[in-house]
Design a protein around this motif. Structure first.
Motif, PDB file in Angstrom:
ATOM      1  N   GLN A  58       0.852  -1.183   0.000  1.00 45.50           N
ATOM      2  CA  GLN A  58       0.000   0.000   0.000  1.00 45.50           C
ATOM      3  C   GLN A  58       0.897   1.246   0.000  1.00 45.50           C
ATOM      4  N   TYR A  59       0.510   2.166  -0.926  1.00 44.48           N
ATOM      5  CA  TYR A  59       1.290   3.386  -1.070  1.00 44.48           C
ATOM      6  C   TYR A  59       0.383   4.602  -0.836  1.00 44.48           C
ATOM      7  N   LYS A  60       1.006   5.636  -0.420  1.00 42.34           N
ATOM      8  CA  LYS A  60       0.312   6.914  -0.240  1.00 42.34           C
ATOM      9  C   LYS A  60       1.265   8.020  -0.694  1.00 42.34           C
ATOM     10  N   GLY A  61       0.699   8.936  -1.569  1.00 43.98           N
ATOM     11  CA  GLY A  61       1.598   9.955  -2.086  1.00 43.98           C
ATOM     12  C   GLY A  61       0.844  11.067  -2.786  1.00 43.98           C
ATOM     13  N   LEU A  62       1.577  11.716  -3.749  1.00 46.78           N
ATOM     14  CA  LEU A  62       1.045  12.866  -4.473  1.00 46.78           C
ATOM     15  C   LEU A  62       1.092  12.594  -5.971  1.00 46.78           C
ATOM     16  N   LEU A  63       0.070  13.128  -6.661  1.00 42.97           N
ATOM     17  CA  LEU A  63       0.005  13.061  -8.118  1.00 42.97           C
ATOM     18  C   LEU A  63      -0.077  14.486  -8.637  1.00 42.97           C
ATOM     19  N   ASN A  64       0.830  14.832  -9.560  1.00 43.36           N
ATOM     20  CA  ASN A  64       0.861  16.176 -10.132  1.00 43.36           C
ATOM     21  C   ASN A  64       0.711  16.092 -11.652  1.00 43.36           C
ATOM     22  N   VAL A  65      -0.054  17.044 -12.195  1.00 48.38           N
ATOM     23  CA  VAL A  65      -0.202  17.149 -13.654  1.00 48.38           C
ATOM     24  C   VAL A  65       0.908  18.078 -14.128  1.00 48.38           C
ATOM     25  N   ILE A  66       1.881  17.516 -14.826  1.00 51.60           N
ATOM     26  CA  ILE A  66       3.014  18.306 -15.291  1.00 51.60           C
ATOM     27  C   ILE A  66       2.666  19.009 -16.590  1.00 51.60           C
ATOM     28  N   GLU A  67       1.988  18.336 -17.465  1.00 53.41           N
ATOM     29  CA  GLU A  67       1.618  18.912 -18.762  1.00 53.41           C
ATOM     30  C   GLU A  67       0.228  18.406 -19.132  1.00 53.41           C
ATOM     31  N   ARG A  68      -0.557  19.327 -19.715  1.00 56.62           N
ATOM     32  CA  ARG A  68      -1.919  18.980 -20.168  1.00 56.62           C
ATOM     33  C   ARG A  68      -2.145  19.693 -21.500  1.00 56.62           C
ATOM     34  N   ASN A  69      -2.086  18.951 -22.604  1.00 58.11           N
ATOM     35  CA  ASN A  69      -2.206  19.520 -23.944  1.00 58.11           C
ATOM     36  C   ASN A  69      -3.467  18.960 -24.596  1.00 58.11           C
ATOM     37  N   ALA A  70      -4.556  19.703 -24.465  1.00 53.01           N
ATOM     38  CA  ALA A  70      -5.844  19.223 -24.977  1.00 53.01           C
ATOM     39  C   ALA A  70      -5.868  19.096 -26.497  1.00 53.01           C
ATOM     40  N   PRO A  71      -5.346  20.101 -27.293  1.00 53.36           N
ATOM     41  CA  PRO A  71      -5.393  19.950 -28.754  1.00 53.36           C
ATOM     42  C   PRO A  71      -4.678  18.696 -29.248  1.00 53.36           C
ATOM     43  N   GLU A  72      -3.571  18.323 -28.614  1.00 56.95           N
ATOM     44  CA  GLU A  72      -2.820  17.148 -29.050  1.00 56.95           C
ATOM     45  C   GLU A  72      -3.194  15.898 -28.257  1.00 56.95           C
ATOM     46  N   HIS A  73      -4.107  16.067 -27.283  1.00 55.32           N
ATOM     47  CA  HIS A  73      -4.532  14.949 -26.436  1.00 55.32           C
ATOM     48  C   HIS A  73      -3.327  14.255 -25.824  1.00 55.32           C
ATOM     49  N   ARG A  74      -2.496  15.071 -25.170  1.00 50.16           N
ATOM     50  CA  ARG A  74      -1.267  14.570 -24.558  1.00 50.16           C
ATOM     51  C   ARG A  74      -1.135  15.156 -23.157  1.00 50.16           C
ATOM     52  N   ALA A  75      -0.781  14.287 -22.203  1.00 47.70           N
ATOM     53  CA  ALA A  75      -0.617  14.733 -20.820  1.00 47.70           C
ATOM     54  C   ALA A  75       0.591  14.039 -20.214  1.00 47.70           C
ATOM     55  N   VAL A  76       1.250  14.740 -19.307  1.00 39.77           N
ATOM     56  CA  VAL A  76       2.402  14.197 -18.586  1.00 39.77           C
ATOM     57  C   VAL A  76       2.101  14.316 -17.104  1.00 39.77           C
ATOM     58  N   LEU A  77       2.211  13.181 -16.409  1.00 41.69           N
ATOM     59  CA  LEU A  77       1.896  13.131 -14.987  1.00 41.69           C
ATOM     60  C   LEU A  77       3.144  12.709 -14.218  1.00 41.69           C
ATOM     61  N   GLY A  78       3.232  13.226 -13.019  1.00 43.89           N
ATOM     62  CA  GLY A  78       4.347  12.841 -12.147  1.00 43.89           C
ATOM     63  C   GLY A  78       3.802  12.425 -10.792  1.00 43.89           C
ATOM     64  N   GLY A  79       4.327  11.329 -10.251  1.00 42.40           N
ATOM     65  CA  GLY A  79       3.854  10.854  -8.960  1.00 42.40           C
ATOM     66  C   GLY A  79       4.977  10.328  -8.094  1.00 42.40           C
ATOM     67  N   LYS A  80       4.763  10.462  -6.799  1.00 43.06           N
ATOM     68  CA  LYS A  80       5.738   9.982  -5.828  1.00 43.06           C
ATOM     69  C   LYS A  80       4.992   9.487  -4.610  1.00 43.06           C
ATOM     70  N   ALA A  81       5.289   8.251  -4.168  1.00 40.68           N
ATOM     71  CA  ALA A  81       4.552   7.650  -3.058  1.00 40.68           C
ATOM     72  C   ALA A  81       5.490   6.828  -2.207  1.00 40.68           C
ATOM     73  N   GLN A  82       5.030   6.492  -1.011  1.00 45.66           N
ATOM     74  CA  GLN A  82       5.811   5.707  -0.062  1.00 45.66           C
ATOM     75  C   GLN A  82       4.901   4.653   0.571  1.00 45.66           C
ATOM     76  N   GLU A  83       5.525   3.538   0.875  1.00 47.40           N
ATOM     77  CA  GLU A  83       4.757   2.474   1.503  1.00 47.40           C
ATOM     78  C   GLU A  83       4.246   2.931   2.866  1.00 47.40           C
ATOM     79  N   THR A  84       2.963   2.595   3.168  1.00 51.88           N
ATOM     80  CA  THR A  84       2.396   2.942   4.473  1.00 51.88           C
ATOM     81  C   THR A  84       2.918   2.021   5.561  1.00 51.88           C
ATOM     82  N   ARG A  85       3.368   0.807   5.229  1.00 54.74           N
ATOM     83  CA  ARG A  85       3.880  -0.163   6.203  1.00 54.74           C
ATOM     84  C   ARG A  85       5.261  -0.671   5.755  1.00 54.74           C
ATOM     85  N   GLY A  86       6.095   0.196   5.478  1.00 53.17           N
ATOM     86  CA  GLY A  86       7.435  -0.225   5.067  1.00 53.17           C
ATOM     87  C   GLY A  86       8.266   0.969   4.639  1.00 53.17           C
TER      88      GLY A  86
END
Length: 254
Positions: A58-86
Motif C-alpha cells: 500500500q502506497y500513499k503519495g502525491l500526483l501532479n499534472v506536469i503537462e496537459r495539452n488538450a489539442p494534441e490529447h497529450r498529458a504528462v503526470l508525475g507521482g511519488k509515493a511511499q509504503e504505508t507499512r514499510g
C-alpha cells in the motif's frame, strides 16, 4: 525501469480525453487507486494498493499534472509515493497520448518507474505482467463509464408509412320487431244446405204420393168406388154420433 502499455476504448477521442482528465472520477477505473484529497486542479493526494505475486503493498503519495495539452490529447503526470507499512518508495513519470483509431480511441502509456523496497525485488517481468493486467481492467472499466455517459443516439425519423386504413364503423343492427301472429281462424264447418220441406229424405217413402197412387188405383174400378163411399159414410156417421154425445154431456153439466 521503463514500461510501455496501451489500451483502446470505443468512444470519440474528445470524450475520452475529458474523462481521463477528471482524475477524481477516473481513478476508480484503475484497480487499487483512489483520490484521497484534491489539493488543486493539478495536484491530488492519492492512495494505491498493489499486489505483486504474494506480496501486497500500500502506497500513499502525491500526483501532479506536469503537462496537459488538450489539442494534441497529450498529458504528462508525475507521482511519488511511499509504503504505508514499510520503507519502500515508488516514483514515476507517465506520458499519456491519445490517438483516433477508426471509431475507437487508442491510448499509449509510457512510464519511467523507480522502485525501492519489496517491489524492486520482484523484477521487471513481474512488474510488467501486473501492469498489463491493471491496464486491461482499467480499459474495461473506462469503456463502461464512457458507455454510460454517452448521449443517446438520435432517433431516425421513420419514413412515411402506409396510409392508415380506416377501421370499419360497426352500425348497430336493428332488432327484428316481433309482429303479433294472428290466431288461426278455425275452419268453419260447411253449413248444410237447407232441405226443402216438401223434399223427403233419401230412402224414405213419399206417403202422399203413395196415397194418391192407392186412391187412383181404387177409383179406377166402380165397385171399389162404391165401397169407399160406404166406408166414408160410416166413418162420418160414427164421428157425428160421438160429437153429439159429447155435446149432450156438456149440456148436462151446465
Amino acid at each position: 525501469m521503463h514500461i510501455d502499455s496501451t489500451f483502446s476504448v470505443v468512444a470519440p477521442i474528445n470524450q475520452v480525453w475529458d474523462t481521463l482528465m477528471d482524475f477524481e472520477r477516473v481513478a476508480g477505473c484503475l484497480p487499487g487507486a483512489r483520490i484521497l484529497n484534491k489539493l488543486s486542479d493539478d495536484a491530488y493526494q492519492v492512495g494505491m494498493t498493489v499486489k505483486l505475486g504474494p506480496v501486497t503493498m500500500q502506497y500513499k503519495g502525491l500526483l501532479n499534472v506536469i503537462e496537459r495539452n488538450a489539442p494534441e490529447h497529450r498529458a504528462v503526470l508525475g507521482g511519488k509515493a511511499q509504503e504505508t507499512r514499510g520503507q519502500g518508495t515508488a516514483e514515476a513519470t507517465v506520458t499519456l497520448v491519445l490517438a483516433e483509431d477508426g471509431a475507437a480511441t487508442r491510448g499509449s502509456v509510457s512510464a519511467d518507474l523507480a522502485l525501492s523496497g519489496k517491489a524492486a525485488a520482484m523484477g521487471k517481468g513481474v512488474i510488467g505482467s501486473v501492469t498489463e493486467q491493471m491496464m486491461s481492467l482499467f480499459a474495461t472499466n473506462l469503456q463502461a463509464m464512457l458507455t454510460e455517459a454517452a448521449p443517446p443516439a438520435p432517433e431516425t425519423p421513420a419514413g412515411p408509412g402506409p396510409a392508415a386504413v380506416p377501421e370499419p364503423t360497426l352500425q348497430p343492427t336493428p332488432e327484428p320487431t316481433l309482429q303479433p301472429t294472428p290466431a288461426p281462424v278455425p275452419a268453419s264447418e260447411p253449413t248444410p244446405a237447407p232441405v226443402p220441406a216438401s223434399a223427403a229424405p233419401a230412402g224414405s217413402l213419399d206417403a202422399l204420393s203413395l196415397a194418391k197412387g192407392i186412391a187412383a188405383e181404387q177409383l179406377s174400378s166402380p165397385a171399389k168406388v162404391l165401397g169407399v163411399v160406404a166406408v166414408v159414410a160410416c166413418i162420418a156417421y160414427w164421428a157425428g154420433r160421438r160429437s153429439a154425445f159429447r155435446l149432450l154431456r156438456l149440456c148436462g153439466r151446465l
